[in-house]
Write an enzyme that holds these catalytic residues in place. Sequence first.
Site, PDB file in Angstrom:
ATOM      1  N   GLY A   1       1.709  -0.165  -2.446  1.00  0.00           N
ATOM      2  CA  GLY A   1       0.928   0.989  -2.230  1.00  0.00           C
ATOM      3  C   GLY A   1       1.466   1.672  -0.705  1.00  0.00           C
TER       4      GLY A   1
ATOM      5  CD  GLU B   1       3.037  -2.645  -6.788  1.00  0.00           C
ATOM      6  OE1 GLU B   1       2.542  -1.712  -6.105  1.00  0.00           O
ATOM      7  OE2 GLU B   1       4.182  -2.758  -7.131  1.00  0.00           O
TER       8      GLU B   1
ATOM      9  CB  ALA C   1      -3.233  -2.281  -2.671  1.00  0.00           C
TER      10      ALA C   1
END
Length: 262
Positions: free
Chosen positions: A111, A134, A66
């Site tokens: 993502g 992440e 992302a």
Amino acid sequence: MAYRNIIFEIEENIGIIKFNRPEALNAINPAVLEEVSDALKQLEADPSVKALILTGEGEKAFVAGADIAHMKDLSPLQAQKWSQEGHRLMFQLEALSMPVIACVNGFALGGGSELAMACDFVYASETAKFGQPEINLGIIPGFGGTQRLSRLVGKAMAKELCMSGVMIDAREAQKIGLVNKVFPPDRLWEETLKTAKLLASKGKVSMRAVKRCIDRGFDLDMNSGCFMESDAFGMCMASPDGKEGMTAFLEKRKPEFKGELE
């Protein structure tokens, strides 16, 4: 809708969506979610399309994650909404009646890995890299990574990947069950397209049925899953494609599947 962040094509009866932000390693931003969702709606409404390939434009990335620039200053409620928008796209992708192949040609991180996991299966280049990094940003996966990864590779391996944030190569991803097949970079697209054409040659009713039975039955008890399978089996038997397939077998010829979903 005019697409600026993806390339959307239909070749014969194969849909192709290419993430097209090479300057950002094809990172996902709100416009990407919106454009992919719109393309998926078009594909589902087109009776001529029988399979879909997702891939990344360029040689470096499928989707590198992302867009951090977009996420950095989100409020808690905005971040929750962003996550929910990502989930909606993943569920939309999973719910397609046609088979979907992720053709991973580079980085599939965050993502990007979550997108690949929402596809029916994954073909990868030997140079591809997978991971849920992440944790290195002080956050967690937000598009289904903690949930789909654990279902694909088991709880312990999913915890290791999500807690360490490490990247793994395509061979390791194949070893743990995240990737189906690995190819040299110059053969990846050819092999993916060959499989897409094979899948597109099958009956649409039976293809949708096997996809739904596996996806929806995965978390059911065995009796409930088999009951669902029996219902789907009966529907396939009654479909034009079911009749054609068995007639062609008895007549020793190749079936010509033309059945529709309506």
